[in-house]
Design an enzyme around this catalytic site. Structure first.
Site, PDB file in Angstrom:
ATOM      1  CE  LYS A 195       5.270  60.757  46.851  1.00  0.00           C
ATOM      2  NZ  LYS A 195       5.431  59.328  46.457  1.00  0.00           N
ATOM      3  CB  SER A 243       7.242  61.608  41.869  1.00  0.00           C
ATOM      4  OG  SER A 243       6.938  62.901  42.339  1.00  0.00           O
ATOM      5  CE1 TYR A 257       1.493  61.612  48.213  1.00  0.00           C
ATOM      6  CE2 TYR A 257       0.491  63.244  46.777  1.00  0.00           C
ATOM      7  CZ  TYR A 257       0.950  61.962  46.993  1.00  0.00           C
ATOM      8  OH  TYR A 257       0.874  61.037  45.973  1.00  0.00           O
TER       9      TYR A 257
END
Length: 320
Positions: A187, A156, A183
Site C-alpha cells: 500500500k 492505497s 500489505y
C-alpha cells in the site's frame, strides 16, 4: 460555492448533479465490493466504464446492476486482467492499446489483503506483486491512452502505515513474513507509484493520486480469521487517544466516495502526487497510531518514489 464532503459522504452525494456523458473510465477489480460500486455510480452518471477482472464469469454476474443502472449513454464492458500474472497484464494492456480508445480516468482498485505467504505466477510476493507490480506494468503499458487532463487514482490504504517498502528484500527472502507488513509495503508502494507517475506525466496534463477508501467490510478481508475484523477494530480503538470517537467501518458507497472525488471533482493541482482520505487531501503525520488519519512522510518522498520505480522496472524486466 463547491460542496464539502467528508468521511460519511457517499459516491452518489459526491456525484450529485455531475454528468459524465462522453467520459471513458477504466476500473480494475469490478467483480466485488468497491469496484462494483465505483463502476455502477460512474455508469449511472453517463460514463462508459471498462471493468477489468480476473474472473470474467464472476464479474459478469456481479456487475448486472451496473449495466441495469447505466444512464445518459453510460455503459460497461469487461476485460480479463489477472494482476498476479504479468502475461495476463501485458495481454490486457496490449488489447486496450490496440483498440485505441482513450481514457479520462483510470482507477487501480483491485487488490488483495493480508493473505498467507504466497507468490504470483512470476515469483513475486503476492501482495506486492498484485497490488503494486501488476498495476505498475498495466498502467504504464496503457499510458498512451491517457488523455490530456486525465487522471490515475491508485487505491492505497491507511495500512501503508504498517510498513515502508523494502527495496532490498521485496519478496521476503530474508525477512520473516508478516501478512500485514506485506500489505503495508504494497500500500505504501501504491502511494509512491502515484507520486512518481504524477511527476513524470503532469507536464502532459496527466495527474495521479492515491486514496484511502476507509475501513470497509468487503471480500478484501477474506483471508482474515472469523473474528479477525473485530480484533482489528478492537486494536484500533484501543490505540485511539482518550476522548476521541470510536473508529467505525464505512459502507461500500461511503468507501468509494474518495476515489470518485479525487478522480472527478477535486482540483488536479490539489490531489496530484498526494494521498487522499475522507474526500480531502491528507496531512503528513508520524507516530505509531494506525488509524487516526494522515499519511506517512516516507510514502510521499519523491526520491523514494524514483527508487521504487527503478526497482519495479528491474523486477518486471521492463523499462517505462
Amino acid at each position: 460555492m463547491s460542496k464539502t464532503f467528508g468521511a460519511k459522504s457517499t459516491t452518489e452525494e459526491v456525484l450529485e448533479g455531475v454528468d459524465l456523458s462522453g467520459k471513458r473510465v477504466l476500473v480494475t477489480g469490478v467483480s466485488a465490493g468497491l469496484g462494483i460500486e465505483t463502476a455502477r455510480t460512474l455508469a449511472a452518471h453517463g460514463a462508459q466504464v471498462v471493468g477489468a477482472a480476473r474472473d470474467l464469469t464472476k464479474a459478469k454476474t456481479a456487475t448486472e446492476e451496473v449495466r441495469a443502472q447505466a444512464a445518459h449513454g453510460g455503459g460497461l464492458e469487461l476485460v480479463e486482467l489477472d494482476l498476479a500474472s504479468l502475461a495476463s497484464v501485458r495481454a490486457a494492456a496490449d488489447a486496450l492499446v490496440a483498440d485505441g480508445r482513450p481514457f479520462d480516468l483510470v482507477i487501480a482498485n483491485a487488490g488483495v489483503m493480508a493473505c498467507p505467504k504466497s507468490f504470483t505466477k512470476d515469483g513475486f510476493e503476492m501482495q506486492f506483486g498484485t497490488n503494486h507490480l501488476g498495476h505498475f506494468v498495466f498502467v504504464n503499458r496503457i499510458v498512451s491512452l491517457f488523455k490530456p487532463g486525465s487522471r490515475l487514482v491508485n487505491l492505497s490504504s491507511a495500512g501503508h502505515r504498517y510498513a515502508d517498502v523494502d527495496l532490498d528484500d521485496p519478496n521476503f527472502e530474508h525477512t520473516p513474513y508478516s501478512e500485514f507488513i506485506a500489505y503495508g509495503r504494497s500500500k505504501t508502494a501504491n502511494i509512491l507509484f502515484s507520486v512518481e507517475f504524477d511527476r513524470r506525466h503532469k507536464n502532459a496534463g496527466i495527474r495521479a493520486t492515491a486514496v484511502h477508501p476507509g475501513g470497509i467490510l468487503t471480500e478484501l478481508s477474506r483471508h482474515l480469521p472469523p473474528n479477525g475484523i473485530q480484533e482489528r477494530l478492537d486494536q484500533i480503538n484501543a490505540e485511539r487517544p482518550e476522548g476521541s470517537p470510536p473508529f467505525e467501518l464505512k459502507t461500500i458507497p461511503q468507501g468509494t466516495a474518495t476515489t470518485v472525488w479525487a478522480g472527478v471533482l477535486a482540483k488536479a493541482e490539489a490531489v496530484g502526487g498526494r494521498y487522499c482520505e475522507d474526500c480531502h487531501v491528507a496531512e503528513v503525520v508520524e507516530g505509531d497510531t494506525l488509524m487516526l488519519g494522515g499519511v506517512r512522510s516516507y510514502a510521499l518522498d519523491p526520491e523514494h518514489a524514483k527508487a521504487l520505480w527503478a526497482k519495479s522496472e528491474e523486477m518486471v524486466g521492463e523499462t517505462f
